[in-house]
Design a protein around this motif. Structure first.
Motif, PDB file in Angstrom:
ATOM      1  N   THR A  66       0.841  -1.191   0.000  1.00  0.00           N
ATOM      2  CA  THR A  66       0.000   0.000   0.000  1.00  0.00           C
ATOM      3  C   THR A  66       0.880   1.246   0.000  1.00  0.00           C
ATOM      4  N   LEU A  67       0.267   2.376  -0.214  1.00  0.00           N
ATOM      5  CA  LEU A  67       1.020   3.640  -0.188  1.00  0.00           C
ATOM      6  C   LEU A  67       1.639   3.900   1.181  1.00  0.00           C
ATOM      7  N   GLU A  68       1.042   3.316   2.220  1.00  0.00           N
ATOM      8  CA  GLU A  68       1.588   3.462   3.571  1.00  0.00           C
ATOM      9  C   GLU A  68       2.719   2.476   3.832  1.00  0.00           C
TER      10      GLU A  68
END
Length: 98
Positions: A66-68
């Motif tokens: 994910t972007l995180e």
């Protein structure tokens, strides 16, 4: 990624796209056409069932980041809405049970 699964990148070590077959969707198209022809189901319904089956098969093998930065299993959500007799069960059975 924080996961026990091995990581496979679609990019090579120099961040360029990895080589792919001449027609990467050939097998997908053939399986879609087989379902449409054999069970006389709508191509959109066959495509949805086939993508769902592929996603379920890949969930235990592939994670996405994910972007995180967290690793999550690859998945999709699909919903099939059709009238009675439109071959929903036959379509799902064709791609999931085979």
């Amino acid at each position: 990624m924080n996961s026990n699964k091995s990581s496979i990148s679609i990019f090579s070590s120099d961040n360029s796209p990895a080589p792919s077959p001449a027609d990467p969707l050939k097998l997908f198209k053939e399986a879609l056409n087989d379902g449409v022809n054999q069970i006389q189901s709508h191509p959109d319904m066959c495509c949805s069932a086939m993508l769902s089956a592929l996603s379920i098969a890949a969930q235990g093998l592939i994670n996405v980041q994910t972007l995180e930065g967290r690793a999550k299993p690859v998945s999709i959500c699909t919903l099939t809405s059709a009238r009675s007799g439109d071959r929903k069960t036959s379509t799902d059975n064709y791609y999931f049970v085979r």
